[in-house]
Design a protein around this motif. Structure first.
Motif, short mmCIF file in Angstrom:
data_model
loop_
_atom_site.label_atom_id
_atom_site.label_comp_id
_atom_site.label_asym_id
_atom_site.label_seq_id
_atom_site.Cartn_x
_atom_site.Cartn_y
_atom_site.Cartn_z
N ASN A 148 0.82 -1.22 0.00
CA ASN A 148 0.00 0.00 0.00
C ASN A 148 0.86 1.26 0.00
O ASN A 148 0.61 2.21 0.76
CB ASN A 148 -0.95 0.01 1.21
CG ASN A 148 -2.33 -0.50 0.83
OD1 ASN A 148 -2.63 -0.74 -0.33
ND2 ASN A 148 -3.17 -0.68 1.84
N THR A 150 1.75 3.58 -2.89
CA THR A 150 1.66 3.97 -4.31
C THR A 150 1.75 5.48 -4.43
O THR A 150 0.96 6.13 -5.14
CB THR A 150 0.33 3.47 -4.91
OG1 THR A 150 -0.75 3.96 -4.09
CG2 THR A 150 0.29 1.95 -4.95
N GLY A 151 2.74 6.05 -3.76
CA GLY A 151 2.87 7.50 -3.79
C GLY A 151 3.94 8.00 -4.74
O GLY A 151 4.17 9.22 -4.84
N ASP A 155 3.31 5.78 -10.10
CA ASP A 155 2.26 4.93 -9.54
C ASP A 155 0.89 5.57 -9.60
O ASP A 155 -0.04 5.13 -8.90
CB ASP A 155 2.58 4.59 -8.07
CG ASP A 155 3.84 3.76 -7.94
OD1 ASP A 155 4.19 3.06 -8.89
OD2 ASP A 155 4.48 3.81 -6.86
N GLN A 156 0.71 6.61 -10.39
CA GLN A 156 -0.57 7.32 -10.38
C GLN A 156 -1.73 6.42 -10.83
O GLN A 156 -2.80 6.44 -10.24
CB GLN A 156 -0.49 8.55 -11.29
CG GLN A 156 0.46 9.62 -10.76
CD GLN A 156 0.50 10.86 -11.66
OE1 GLN A 156 -0.23 10.94 -12.66
NE2 GLN A 156 1.36 11.81 -11.32
N HIS A 159 -2.49 3.92 -8.09
CA HIS A 159 -3.08 4.58 -6.92
C HIS A 159 -4.57 4.85 -7.15
O HIS A 159 -5.37 4.79 -6.21
CB HIS A 159 -2.35 5.90 -6.66
CG HIS A 159 -2.86 6.64 -5.45
ND1 HIS A 159 -2.60 6.23 -4.15
CD2 HIS A 159 -3.64 7.76 -5.37
CE1 HIS A 159 -3.19 7.08 -3.32
NE2 HIS A 159 -3.82 8.01 -4.02
N ARG A 162 -7.51 2.25 -6.02
CA ARG A 162 -8.05 2.22 -4.65
C ARG A 162 -8.16 0.79 -4.13
O ARG A 162 -9.15 0.41 -3.48
CB ARG A 162 -9.42 2.89 -4.58
CG ARG A 162 -9.45 4.34 -5.07
CD ARG A 162 -8.61 5.22 -4.18
NE ARG A 162 -8.63 6.62 -4.60
CZ ARG A 162 -7.94 7.59 -4.03
NH1 ARG A 162 -7.14 7.30 -3.02
NH2 ARG A 162 -8.01 8.82 -4.47
#
Length: 466
Positions: A148, A150-151, A155-156, A159, A162
């Motif tokens: 978790n 995905t910043g 990684d857009q 991310h 969800r």
């Protein structure tokens, strides 16, 4: 910060309230805070370690599984900088509408310098991104994974899904040489992993909390037992101290009453000497005077000798009577009493006495008598040992401490007596010291610090004396 009120040092309310708690309660509060903090830190470390191990093991298994499918399709990267169209189609078909594709929702194939040569999202193919720490270590041959997280800039798309994702970086090696030729990044749906981590974290927190609770209960039982023992001992000591205080007060009161009775007895003896033997001796002297003209020769000489003896006896009896008698203690102030002693001493010895007395009211008779006898004896000693030089009486009151000093300007003592209160020390203060101690005070003797001379000092606590 310490505060003062009415001359008494006061402690802060919080510290005072804390000190009133038993040791067991102090331990429960302080130990509880320490245990909670320790449990929090321990649980955080343990749960973090569990998560790290679970994620790493899951990533290693998935990486090994994926490598068996992806590595054969990416071997052309050993000779060229990008994948052939055929290899890209085979990788896309491998992850489309298959069981593997249901688990892996996204992938990227990385080349050195942060270049993406293939990806499930075509928008990022051919783009370069700053290498992350995981990507750098994957190029070094290490399987890396994040849960978790995905910043990153690349990684857009992931991310936006969800979903709980396990991001895995797996090095791809050339089959012949084992050299890392690319890095495959996979995003696996980790719903089950999330549940496993929740259970693992809960188990870790419960384990740490249970261990801390058992330690706390064990230590509290030991401290509670010790605290109860100490409380019982303190209660016994308080009872013993109260008994000792009551006994001391009874002894002190009895000694004070004995001193008062002794003073009354001495006063009565002095009055009896003055009114009895002194008067009779005076009558004898008058009769001898009347006989003086009726005898002559050797008889006259004998009569004169008897007259001198009788008159000397009268003077001695009157001197003894004056020494035993006391002034009107009840009605006079301490200053008046001591001024009377000083004036009587000056009249008897012909030496001056300076009096410096602070105004002190409402003193009990026992204290006044003690001060009277102390100054009387102190001036006698100053006259005998210092020839009456610079005789001075000082009286000060500091709080409840009455400080009475008799000073002189004699030569002082080259060596102070070790025990100046003994009867054989020549100062005659042993009985006076007993009187002072019966009122809760003490006597000291020393050479003066401001010049030649000696100082006899009495310090009396009026709270105990009253």
């Amino acid at each position: 910060m310490l505060t003062r009120k009415a001359g008494v040092q006061m402690l802060p309310f919080e510290f005072s309230a804390w000190s009133k708690l038993s040791l067991a309660r102090q331990f429960a509060l302080a130990g509880g805070v320490v245990m909670l903090v320790s449990a929090g830190l321990g649980g955080y470390v343990v749960s973090g370690r569990i998560e790290e191990v679970v994620v790493r093991n899951t990533a290693n298994a998935t990486a090994l599984y994926m490598e068996s499918f992806i590595a054969p399709l990416t071997q052309d990267l050993a000779q060229r900088t990008d994948l052939s169209e055929e290899s890209r189609l085979k990788i896309g078909a491998l992850l489309a509408d298959t069981e593997l594709g249901k688990r892996v929702v996204s992938f990227k194939i990385w080349r050195p310098g942060g270049l993406i040569v293939d990806a499930s999202n075509p928008d990022v193919v051919g783009k370069r991104f700053p290498p992350t720490e995981n990507l750098t270590k994957a190029w070094a041959g290490e399987v890396r994974a994040d849960f978790n997280d995905t910043g990153d800039a690349e990684d857009q798309a992931e991310h936006a899904l969800r979903l709980p994702l396990l991001e895995i970086y797996s090095p791809i090696r050339e089959i012949k040489s084992g050299k890392v030729i690319a890095v495959a990044e996979f995003y696996e749906v980790a719903t089950q992993l999330r549940q496993d981590l929740i259970r693992a974290r809960a188990l870790g927190w419960l384990t740490v909390a249970g261990a801390m609770l058992m330690i706390a209960v064990g230590l509290f039982a030991v401290v509670l037992r010790g605290s109860r023992t100490i409380d019982r001992q303190l209660a016994a000591m308080k009872d013993l101290a109260a008994g000792n205080l009551a006994l001391r007060l009874r002894v002190q009161g009895a000694a004070a009453r004995f001193a008062s009775v002794n003073d009354q007895t001495l006063r009565r003896i002095g009055a009896d000497l003055h009114d009895g033997p002194a008067q009779l001796m005076g009558f004898a002297a008058l009769r001898l005077d009347a006989l003086q003209g009726q005898v002559s020769g050797r008889a006259a000489e004998d009569l004169a000798a008897v007259q001198r003896a009788v008159k000397d006896s009268i003077l001695e009896i009157r001197s003894i009577a004056r020494g035993l008698s006391l002034p009107d203690i009840e009605q006079k102030s301490l200053e008046d009493i001591l001024r009377g002693v000083a004036e009587a001493h000056a009249a008897r010895t012909g030496t001056a006495v300076a009096l410096h007395c602070q105004v002190i009211s409402d003193l009990p008779a026992a204290v006044k008598i003690c001060c009277y006898r102390f100054v009387q004896e102190g001036l006698n000693n100053a006259w005998h040992h210092a020839e009456g030089q610079g005789q001075e009486v000082r009286v000060t009151l500091l709080g409840d401490q009455l400080d009475l000093q008799v000073l002189d300007r004699g030569a002082g003592f080259l060596q102070l007596p070790v025990d100046f209160l003994r009867e054989d020390a020549g100062l005659g203060l042993a009985g006076l010291a007993d009187r002072v101690e019966s009122l809760g005070g003490h006597i000291s003797f020393a050479n003066r610090s401001d010049g030649p001379g000696a100082a006899l000092r009495m310090v009396l606590d009026l709270k105990e004396a009253i």
